[in-house]
Design an enzyme around this catalytic site. Sequence first.
Site, short mmCIF file in Angstrom:
data_model
loop_
_atom_site.label_atom_id
_atom_site.label_comp_id
_atom_site.label_asym_id
_atom_site.label_seq_id
_atom_site.Cartn_x
_atom_site.Cartn_y
_atom_site.Cartn_z
N GLY A 505 9.23 -2.98 15.02
CA GLY A 505 8.04 -3.14 14.19
C GLY A 505 8.39 -3.56 12.79
O GLY A 505 9.56 -3.80 12.45
N GLY A 508 6.45 -0.69 5.96
CA GLY A 508 5.93 -1.03 4.64
C GLY A 508 6.86 -1.96 3.88
O GLY A 508 6.41 -2.84 3.17
N PHE A 509 8.16 -1.79 4.03
CA PHE A 509 9.05 -2.60 3.20
C PHE A 509 10.10 -3.35 3.99
O PHE A 509 11.10 -3.78 3.45
CB PHE A 509 9.70 -1.74 2.12
CG PHE A 509 10.26 -0.44 2.62
CD1 PHE A 509 11.41 -0.42 3.37
CD2 PHE A 509 9.61 0.76 2.33
CE1 PHE A 509 11.93 0.76 3.83
CE2 PHE A 509 10.13 1.95 2.80
CZ PHE A 509 11.29 1.96 3.55
N GLY A 510 9.91 -3.51 5.26
CA GLY A 510 10.87 -4.29 6.02
C GLY A 510 10.82 -3.96 7.50
O GLY A 510 10.01 -3.13 7.93
N PRO A 511 11.70 -4.61 8.27
CA PRO A 511 11.68 -4.40 9.72
C PRO A 511 12.18 -3.00 10.13
O PRO A 511 12.93 -2.38 9.39
CB PRO A 511 12.64 -5.48 10.24
CG PRO A 511 13.52 -5.79 9.08
CD PRO A 511 12.71 -5.57 7.85
N LYS A 526 14.67 1.95 9.30
CA LYS A 526 13.85 1.06 8.48
C LYS A 526 14.77 0.35 7.53
O LYS A 526 15.48 1.00 6.74
CB LYS A 526 12.88 1.90 7.65
CG LYS A 526 11.48 1.91 8.16
CD LYS A 526 10.59 2.48 7.08
CE LYS A 526 9.30 3.02 7.66
NZ LYS A 526 8.45 3.58 6.63
N ASP A 623 -2.26 5.93 2.48
CA ASP A 623 -2.32 4.88 3.49
C ASP A 623 -2.35 5.48 4.89
O ASP A 623 -1.64 5.03 5.78
CB ASP A 623 -1.14 3.93 3.31
CG ASP A 623 -1.39 2.58 3.99
OD1 ASP A 623 -2.56 2.31 4.36
OD2 ASP A 623 -0.44 1.81 4.16
#
Length: 815
Positions: A505, A508-511, A526, A623
Site C-alpha cells: 500500500g 501517508g508518507f510513502g510506500p 513504511k 485522520d
Amino acid sequence: MEKSIKDVAFLLLLSFLLSILKNSTAIDIITTTQILRDGSTLVSSEGTFELGFFSPGNSKNRYVGIWYKKVPNSAVLLVLNREIPLRSTSGMLKVIEPGHLVLMNDTNNVVWSSNTSRIAQTPIVQLLESGNLVLKEANDDNAENFLWQSFDYLSDTYLPGMDFGWNSATGVENSLSSWTSNEDPAPGDIIFYLDPTGYPQAFIKRGAVTIYRMGPWNGLRFSGAPDVSSTFTHTLFMNKSTAYYREDSIDKSVISRATLNQSGVIQRWVWVDQTRGWVIFLTLPTDNCDTYKMCGAYGTCYIGNSPACGCLSRFVPKDPESWIKGDWSNGCIRRTPLNCQKGDVFLKYSNIKLPDSQYSTYNESMTLRECKVECLKDCSCTAYAQLDINRMSGCLFWFRDLIDIRAMSSDGQDIYIRMASSESDSKGKKKILTATLTSLMGVVLLGLSLMLYFWKRSKRKKNDPTGRTGGSHSESRNKHLDLPLFDLTTITKATNKFSIDNKIGEGGFGPVYKGMLEEGQDIAVKRLSKTSMQGLDEFKNEVICIAKLQHRNLVRLLGCCIQGEEMMLIYEYMPNKSLDLIIFDQTKSRLLDWHKRFQIVNGIARGLMYLHQDSRLRIIHRDLKASNVLLDADMNPKISDFGIARSFGGNEIEDKTNRVVGTYGYMSPEYAVHGRFSVKSDVFSFGVLVLEIVSGKRNSGFSRGDEHLNLLGHAWTLYKEGRLLELVDAYLCDSANLSEVQRMIHVGLLCVQQRPDDRPSMTTVIAMLSNEGVLPQANQPGFFTEGDGIVNEGTTSTNEACSTNEITITKLEAR
Ligand SMILES: *[C@@H]1O[C@H](CO)[C@@H](O)[C@H](O)[C@H]1NC(C)=O
Ligand SMILES: *[C@@H]1O[C@H](CO)[C@@H](O)[C@H](O)[C@H]1NC(C)=O
Ligand SMILES: *[C@@H]1O[C@H](CO)[C@@H](O)[C@H](O)[C@H]1NC(C)=O
Ligand SMILES: *[C@@H]1O[C@H](CO)[C@@H](O)[C@H](O)[C@H]1NC(C)=O
Ligand SMILES: *[C@@H]1O[C@H](CO)[C@@H](O)[C@H](O)[C@H]1NC(C)=O
C-alpha cells in the site's frame, strides 16, 4: 406604545417578584439568627448541591447530609453527624457565636458540633457551589480563612475540588471511609487514604489489612491507576508538611463522584441523564492483579496469564513447590545472586505498575543517569525509576524487595532493577531493548537524535553529494535510542529488497511493504519517500506520537530504521489489511457479521478514547477513516497512521491550523471550514466511520437519488422518519441484533452533529454503546448534503436494507 410600556413594567415587576420568591425558597446560608429545621434545606447558589436532613435506608435515624440537588434520588455525598444520629425529626442546624455550627435536638441539647477553635465577628454557614459547607466570616470568601469546612471531613465520597491527603500544618487528614451499612453512615472498617511515607501512594485497607495500592504518584497519575485525564485535571501537592491529591472536572457541568463502597471497591460515577442515571466508568481495584502483594516479592501479575502470577524475567520462584500449588506469597528470587563487589548492573523492566514505595527515598532533581550512579554506589539499593514521568526528572529508589508489581497493557512504567553483571548478556539486552516502546525518556532521546540526524543529514548533503553515511553513525545512535533500531540489511532482506510484490500500500508518507524477519515475524515497513519534505514531518510526527502509545487498538510500532537516506518505520503486520478494503467490498464484507462489526466499532472507540485520554499528551488523530483502521488476524481493529496527529497539553481544548489536512468526507465542519480541531473533530470522523461500518457505504461518494444527500444526510433523513434500520448493509440483516443496530446508528448520528459541543466524548460513546437506556435526540449532522461545501464525485448507489417490523428486504430507489 403606552400599552407596551405597561407590559414591560409588568414583566419587570413579575420577574422581580419571581426572583424574591426564588430567593426565599432556595437559600444557601444560615446566619446566627436563623435555624435550619428538619424538612428545610440549603441549596447552593446555582442549585447544584443541597443540604438537608435524611434517613438512610430503612433506618428511622436522622442525619444531616449533602447531595446533588440536580440528580433525583442522589446518593448522599457527605454526612455531618455520621456517628451521632438524631432520633427524631425535630433536629435543628444553627450557627452560634463565636463561630460554631451545631446540630441540636428538640430539647436544645447539642448533639453534634463543628467544634471550631477560631472565632468570627459575624459567623455564617454557606453551602458553596462546590458542595463544600463552610463556616466563615460573613464577608470573607477567602478559603484560607474558613473557620471550618465539610471538605475536611470526608465520608465515603470524593468530589472534584476536594483535597485528599494530609496536612501536618493544619492537622487535617482527609481520607474516605466506607459506611458501616446502607442504614448507618458511621465509618465502617474500610478506608482509602493517602500515605505520604516514602513517596505518596494511596491505599485501601480493611481494618489493618491492605487490599489495594495505587501509586506511587508519577507526575501524571498514580502508577497502575487508569488515566482519567480526559475528564479531570489532577495534581498531587507535596512539600515537607503536606501531601494531598486534588482533582477538578475539565467540564464543570459534568456531575461525578467517586465512592468507596462497603466491599472496599472504589467506583467512579458520572451522572448521564434521567433515564440512564449514574454510570460507573471506573472501578478500582480493576481485577485480581490489583490485589495487594498478590504475587509476592519480584513476582509480577499479568491478568491475561493463567495462572496470573509469574516471576519477573531472570527471577525464579523462591519456593518452587508452593509456587506450583498456587501459593505465590513467597515470591521470587534472582536466578543469579547479586555480587555487589564484582559490580552489579541495572536492567530495565518496562510496562509495569511500580512496586510499593513505602520505604523508598527520592531526589527530585537528579537525571536518570545520576540515579543509576547513585543506586549503584549503595549495595542495598535494589532498584530505581524515574520519579516524575511528566517532567521526566528525579529518581525514586528502592532498598527492599520489590513487591506488588503488575504488568500493564497501557500506561505502565519502566523500572531498573539491580542484577548480577552476568545477567546483562547480549540476548537479554536485545529483549529489553524491544520491550521499551513506551519509555518517555526514549521519545525525548529519539526526538533529539532524530533532530541531530536530520541536521547532520542536511549538512552532509552539502559536503557529500552522494549523501551516504557509514554504518558507524547509526551504531552510535543505537546506544542512545530506546526505540529498537533495525539495520537496513535486515529490512532489505525481510522485504525481498523492497520488491514490488511485497508492496502492500501507500501510506501517508510513502510506500508500505510487507516483510518477514528471520525469526519468522511478519512486519509492515513504511518507507519514507526520499523526495517528500512533508513526508519527513509526518515521519517524525508518527514516531513521536506512536512510540509513546500502547494500546491493543492502536497499531504497534516495532522499531525504526534510519540509515543513509533511508528512513523507515517497522510495524507489526496486519494480515487483514484495512477496514475499507472489507466493508466497502461486496464480497469481502461478508467476512464481517454484525457481532464482529459491533466489536470493531467498540475497539475503534476504545483506541480513540485512549488517544484522547492519554495524559502525557492528549492526541487528536485528525485522520480517522476506514483505510486507517487495520485489522489483525482476528479482525481486531487497530488505528494507524499518526502522520498528522496532534498532541495537546493538559488543559488545551481546541487548536486552530491554517493547513487543513485530513480526508474530506470524514472531516468535521469546524475543521474543514475554519481549521479548528479538537477531540470532537475526531468524534465526528468516528461517527462517519460508524455509519459506514453499519451501512457498508462510503460517506463521500454516496448519493441517494436526486436529493444530493450523502450518507450522513441519508441516515439523518431515515432517523427523522424512524426508519433507521433501512440504513443497514443488507448482508447484516441475518446476524444483526436490531436494537443494537439502531443504537449504534443513533450514536453515530450523535457523533456527527453540527455543533462540536453537542457531540459526546469518546468516554460517553463507549458508555452509550454498551448500555441500555434512552439516548438523547440527535441534532442535524454537519455536512449532510453534497453541496455542503465539500465536493464529492457523486456516484449512485442502491441500498437494500432490513425493515423495522420484520426482516424483509426493501429496495430504495435510486437513479
Ligand atoms: C437530646 O440530647 C441530649 C444529649 O445528647 C439527650 O440527653 C436527650 O435525651 C436528647 N433528647 C431527645 C428528645 O432525644
Ligand atoms: C473538640 O471537642 C473535644 C471534646 O468534645 C475537645 O477535646 C477538642 O479539643 C475539641 N477540638 C477543637 C478543635 O476544639
Ligand atoms: C506546604 O504547602 C502548604 C499548602 O500548600 C503551605 O501552607 C505550607 O506553608 C507549605 N510548607 C512548606 C514547609 O513549604
Ligand atoms: C462494591 O462494588 C463492587 C463492584 O462494583 C460490587 O461487586 C459490590 O457488590 C459492591 N459492594 C457493596 C456492598 O455494594
Ligand atoms: C538531589 O541530587 C542533587 C544532585 O546530585 C543534589 O545536589 C541534591 O542535594 C539532592 N537532593 C536531596 C534532597 O538529596
